[in-house]
Design an enzyme around this catalytic site. Structure first.
Site, PDB file in Angstrom:
ATOM      1  N   ARG A 288      -7.859  36.432  62.590  1.00  0.00           N
ATOM      2  CA  ARG A 288      -7.702  35.382  61.596  1.00  0.00           C
ATOM      3  C   ARG A 288      -7.714  35.937  60.178  1.00  0.00           C
ATOM      4  O   ARG A 288      -8.416  35.452  59.301  1.00  0.00           O
ATOM      5  CB  ARG A 288      -8.771  34.309  61.760  1.00  0.00           C
ATOM      6  CG  ARG A 288      -8.284  32.994  61.207  1.00  0.00           C
ATOM      7  CD  ARG A 288      -9.038  31.805  61.680  1.00  0.00           C
ATOM      8  NE  ARG A 288      -8.385  30.623  61.111  1.00  0.00           N
ATOM      9  CZ  ARG A 288      -8.461  29.410  61.603  1.00  0.00           C
ATOM     10  NH1 ARG A 288      -9.152  29.188  62.689  1.00  0.00           N
ATOM     11  NH2 ARG A 288      -7.849  28.409  61.035  1.00  0.00           N
ATOM     12  N   CYS A 289      -6.913  37.007  59.971  1.00  0.00           N
ATOM     13  CA  CYS A 289      -6.777  37.563  58.633  1.00  0.00           C
ATOM     14  C   CYS A 289      -5.579  38.475  58.621  1.00  0.00           C
ATOM     15  O   CYS A 289      -5.052  38.815  59.656  1.00  0.00           O
ATOM     16  CB  CYS A 289      -8.014  38.364  58.235  1.00  0.00           C
ATOM     17  SG  CYS A 289      -8.276  39.839  59.230  1.00  0.00           S
TER      18      CYS A 289
ATOM     19  N   GLU B 156      -5.612  31.831  57.315  1.00  0.00           N
ATOM     20  CA  GLU B 156      -6.685  32.781  57.556  1.00  0.00           C
ATOM     21  C   GLU B 156      -7.610  32.974  56.368  1.00  0.00           C
ATOM     22  O   GLU B 156      -8.685  33.563  56.506  1.00  0.00           O
ATOM     23  CB  GLU B 156      -6.048  34.116  57.959  1.00  0.00           C
ATOM     24  CG  GLU B 156      -5.075  33.884  59.092  1.00  0.00           C
ATOM     25  CD  GLU B 156      -4.247  35.085  59.480  1.00  0.00           C
ATOM     26  OE1 GLU B 156      -4.110  35.316  60.679  1.00  0.00           O
ATOM     27  OE2 GLU B 156      -3.746  35.797  58.611  1.00  0.00           O
TER      28      GLU B 156
ATOM     29  N   GLN C 260       1.538  35.746  70.515  1.00  0.00           N
ATOM     30  CA  GLN C 260       1.810  35.283  69.156  1.00  0.00           C
ATOM     31  C   GLN C 260       3.105  35.888  68.632  1.00  0.00           C
ATOM     32  O   GLN C 260       3.542  35.564  67.541  1.00  0.00           O
ATOM     33  CB  GLN C 260       0.654  35.696  68.221  1.00  0.00           C
ATOM     34  CG  GLN C 260      -0.676  35.097  68.612  1.00  0.00           C
ATOM     35  CD  GLN C 260      -1.830  35.571  67.745  1.00  0.00           C
ATOM     36  OE1 GLN C 260      -2.903  35.851  68.262  1.00  0.00           O
ATOM     37  NE2 GLN C 260      -1.650  35.655  66.429  1.00  0.00           N
TER      38      GLN C 260
END
Ligand code: FES
Ligand code: FES
Lengths: 788, 157
Positions: A368-369, A740, A221
């Site tokens: 996802r945050c 997110e 990523q």
């Protein structure tokens, strides 16, 4: 703001540019990379959670006819590569030399002609282990006499990693003395989970000994950050390293760290002189790569009888596994956990976080945050519900009463965040409207009277995303600013190069839309290049919802530079002063003479043509920008979950889920909604089923999709979405980031709903994952045992 | 051993070990990378292909077992330059994000629509329930299949 005075051309529900290749099976993922002469690697992993390695015999594996090389930690040690730095200034073993410290740790790397042979050969390696006592429960990690996991570190005599605090203990103590009501919780765990993207992690390394160039296709990523780290660690010159992140099959934070397998593939390619592919299997993914959460939190909240919340304190014990490999800005060992004050206007707040080593896989990624924001949101939203129960006030009413008010923005929290904007009451009201909240409460009362257990759970979250201002935030010393480059070709078609990398978020579409919006050219005319460090400007990558807040801002800024340059070109072409030109979508025109003007496309041709340009203006229509965000952005949302609980089986059925997100300006509402759906499913999964569990010997019990349950289509409801739009005042296009949010906001809504359903049984709290067994236990005993 | 399978209507032959799984045979021996792999336990469905029209997890089947059968993969959905309505539906309704589960999802959808041209949302839900998507939260996948059911004829026309 865009949209108020002129109709934007760029923003809107544009179909995705990336779809045509994916729906034809022409996506190009790392495992699809095939190079001539490519070999295949496989990792031998430790079966034990803590053991001394007394010997490794690789001779039988070396004899395998298809094996080209076997690499052990000793071999790497000779090159100084047995250990690598983590993103948190710790070290992590690439291949174990002295001890193994978690089950699944990397011990040896086999390179063979094909993957089947490489895996066969793993079984021919003979490792002698001398088992050591294990630390599984973080609560005992600091006990006197606990085995020291990191005895590789000079002078280390315990399993302590860090202590960190935010806010004011003194002020908190004062308010706790003074308040009418103080509520102290038992430990509220946020269990260890794993992001489990559908594509596992892997890499193809291709080192060319003649040119000295290393090409690495990798599930990353953050390709640029990885390139720099490889240069720093392996001593390879950075200009000779090309990291390519092709199509990525989901990331969710799992693909931020550098994993030993990547380094082994690189070493393997150097040793064999051939390209080497390494793809982990699902068990390796779940048991060895970046986990998330694993926080044991104890909360204390103070309020007055009338429902005014006054202070919040949290003490956290954080399990970081065997190596501290959390991925977050250096200054913040507990990430942004200190946003635990949530959406409320408090008098005082304080938190402590203690990080410890255990014999478990390393990680602590932002799943996802933004960094540790999910843990924070869960804690505060459970505390507020517990308080509502104590004060006998409706949980929505209690939230409304304590929200930071619209006119208080920008709002500085007790732990130092400066929230940019929000209208929390409006967002909450929209959720109540969609849900039909009052009707739901009526329905619940009727059902209770009939002995049916329906629950309504609410949560309201504020996230802090888009890290972040360089003065405060870096990862491994690299400031968190991102670049963008834009070239408009002579015919007016543009190529945008960005530092961030989509893993499904649709950057190829939305970033083209930003350029389109700013320049007034069709989004189809903008090609977005990303994921290749040789082709794109530097930047820290996609995680923590930072793509739109940081790189999206860089894209808007670079587009505006192009627009400004086009103005100078138009002034030369039209022989007027730049001050006499006015901008309308896609075109500069002469004030008072709108017929006379020049489009961006015309300016592009002129910039490459024979026109004499004004002094100081270079030819061509290109620009670069680097965006250092002045602040983070603060998306928020109001979520309402409706569940039906079967008291006989303990099964929880999510009947409805209403999510109203305020992520500021929406570039592509279709993509925003898709992001929200996906985050909700993952949040529901975390609340109901996802859990990386261990037995008391440190054996991972969740090493496959048979044991680590993620939601299927049967567990999720038909999501009901809504929106409010409060633009970020400091972001060039007013966007806040959204990828997110729904994963942050949904777990407390689900748990609050289940607890609400079980109220008749006297249940005040149920730990995640809220499995049927745990619900059944809560019904029997009024409470549950915390997860191990 | 030599294995010959009819893939997307054409006989394809390659040399492979007898233990080779169909998913690996398609990907590595035939170079058809559209079929994906996502787990070790036949839970994820990233590898779904149609065998004689039925969705099959190609990681649960040896390539040799597919001899004499018709295999259809994502590469065979588009015909004569026409997208399958399912492909079109996934684009229209934003039924994919990272795209990794998408080939398997689309093939299952194709098989569903072949046997039940007008399924309810619940029937779609059940049909895809053996396959995991980590990105979309499933809602738009269901809408995509519904779109294909509703627009099937006009797209293929
Ligand atoms: S690869 Fe997961 S089911 Fe086949
Ligand atoms: S679109 Fe990514 S797994 Fe389904």
């Amino acid at each position: 703001m865009a949209g108020t005075t002129e109709r934007p051309t760029g923003f809107g529900r544009l179909k995705r540019k990336e779809d045509p290749r994916f729906i034809r099976g022409q996506g190009h993922y790392v495992d699809d990379v095939t190079l001539p002469g490519m070999l295949h690697g496989a990792v031998l992993r430790s079966p034990l959670a803590h053991a001394r390695i007394t010997s490794i015999d690789t001779s039988a594996a070396q004899q395998h006819p298809k094996v080209r090389a076997v690499i052990t930690g000793k071999d790497l040690e000779a090159q100084g590569l047995a250990w690598m730095p983590t993103l948190s200034a710790d070290t992590q073993a690439v291949l174990a030399t002295d001890k193994v410290r978690f089950q699944g740790q990397e011990v040896a790397f086999v390179i063979a002609d094909d993957e089947y042979a490489a895996r066969d050969a793993l079984e021919l390696i003979d490792v002698d282990y001398e088992p050591l006592p294990v630390v599984v429960d973080p609560r005992t990690a600091l006990d006197a006499g606990a085995p020291v996991i990191r005895d590789d570190k000079d002078g280390k005599s315990d399993n302590h990693i860090f202590d960190w605090e935010a806010g004011s203990e003194e002020e908190c103590d004062r308010v706790f003395e003074d308040a009418d009501v103080t509520l102290v919780t038992q430990e509220i765990p946020f269990q260890r989970v794993h992001p489990a993207p559908l594509e596992t992690c892997g890499a193809v390394a291709d080192y060319d000994a003649v040119t000295g160039k290393l090409r690495l296709w990798c599930t990353t990523q953050a390709p640029h950050a990885h390139r720099t780290l490889y240069a720093l660690v392996a001593g390879l010159p950075e200009h000779k390293i090309q990291v390519i992140a092709p199509d990525i099959g989901g990331g969710f934070g799992n693909k931020v760290p550098i994993y030993p397998g990547y380094v082994c593939a690189i070493v393997g390619s150097i040793v064999t002189g051939k390209p080497v592919k390494w793809m982990e299997d699902r068990t390796e993914n779940l048991t060895s790569t970046g986990f998330a959460r694993d926080y044991l939190m104890r909360g204390r909240i103070a309020a007055d009888r009338d429902g005014k919340i006054r202070a919040l304190r949290v003490d956290v014990l954080a399990d970081h596994g065997a190596f501290n490999a959390t991925a977050q800005p250096s200054k913040y060992p507990a990430g942004f956990f200190h946003i635990f004050t949530g959406s409320y206007d408090l008098e005082a707040a304080y938190c402590t976080v203690k990080g410890v080593y255990t014999n478990k896989a390393p990680g602590g990624v932002a799943y996802r945050c933004s960094f540790r924001v999910t843990e924070a949101a869960y804690l505060v939203e459970r505390m507020v519900d517990l308080l509502a129960d104590e004060l006998e006030i409706d949980p929505v009413e209690l939230r409304m009463k304590n929200f930071i008010k619209k006119e208080q923005f920008p709002y500085t929290t007790r732990t130092g965040w400066v929230y940019d904007s929000g209208d929390y009451a409006a967002t909450m009201n929209e959720a109540l409207r969609i849900a039909g909240y009052d009707e739901l409460r009526k329905e619940q009362a009727e059902k209770r009277a009939r002995g049916e257990y329906m629950g309504i759970g609410c949560s309201f979250f504020t996230e802090t995303v888009g890290a972040g201002p360089k003065k405060d935030m870096d990862i491994a010393g690299l400031g968190m600013a991102d670049g963008a480059e834009l070239r408009v070709h002579p015919t007016g078609k543009a190529v945008l190069r960005i530092s961030v990398k989509t893993q499904g978020q649709g950057h190829e579409t939305t970033f083209a839309q930003i350029v389109a919006e700013e320049l007034g050219i069709p989004p189809e005319d903008v090609e977005v290049v990303h994921g290749d460090t040789d082709q794109t400007p530097f930047g820290l990558g996609t995680y923590g919802s930072r793509s739109t807040p940081v790189s999206g801002a860089a894209t808007a800024m670079v587009s505006r530079k192009i627009r400004d340059k086009a103005r100078l070109i138009a002034s030369a072409a039209l022989e007027v002063s730049p001050d006499d030109l006015e901008w309308e979508r896609g075109r500069w025109f002469v004030k008072g003479d709108p017929e006379k003007g020049q489009t961006i496309q015309e300016a592009a041709f002129a910039a490459h043509g024979t026109l004499t340009l004004p002094e100081g203006v270079e030819g061509h229509l290109d620009a670069e920008a680097v965006y250092d965000p002045p602040n983070l952005t603060y998306p928020c949302g109001a979520y309402i979950c409706v569940v039906d609980v079967d008291p006989g089986t303990g099964e929880v059925k999510i009947r409805r889920f209403i999510a109203v997100d305020d992520c500021g300006v929406r570039i592509n509402p279709m993509i925003v909604e898709g992001q929200v759906h996906g985050g909700l499913a993952e949040g529901v999964g975390i609340a109901l089923m996802q859990h990386i569990a261990f037995d008391d010997q440190g054996n991972c019990l969740s090493g496959s999709f048979m044991d680590y349950l993620v939601p299927s289509s049967m567990e999720v409801p038909d999501w009901e979405l809504g929106e409010t739009v409060t633009p970020s005042p400091h972001h060039p296009i007013g966007a806040k980031g959204v990828g997110e949010s729904s994963n942050v906001g949904s777990p407390p809504a689900v748990v609050n709903a289940v607890v609400d359903a079980l109220e008749p049984f006297g249940v005040r709290h149920v730990d995640m994952p809220v499995t049927p067994a745990r619900v059944w236990e809560a019904i029997q005993h009024g409470t549950t045992r915390p997860p191990q | 051993m030599q294995i010959t399978i009819t893939v997307n209507g054409e006989p394809r032959t390659a040399e492979a070990e007898p233990r080779t799984l169909l998913v690996h045979f398609l990907r590595d021996n035939l170079g058809m990378k559209g079929t994906h792999w996502g787990c070790d336990t036949s839970n994820c469905g990233a590898c779904v292909v149609l065998v004689d029209g039925e969705p099959v997890k190609s990681c649960t089947m040896l390539a040799a077992m597919a001899e004499g059968h018709e295999v259809r993969t994502v590469e065979g959905l588009e015909r004569d330059g026409h997208l399958d309505p399912v492909q079109q539906g996934f684009m229209e309704e934003h039924g994919l994000q990272c795209g990794f589960c998408t080939p398997g999802m689309m093939l299952t959808a194709r098989a569903l629509l072949d046997s039940n041209p007008n399924p309810t949302d619940d029937e779609i839900r059940v049909a895809i329930s053996g396959q995991i998507c980590r990105c979309t939260g499933y809602k738009n996948i269901i809408k995509s299949v519904r779109w294909a059911a509703e627009h099937g004829e006009e797209v293929t026309a």
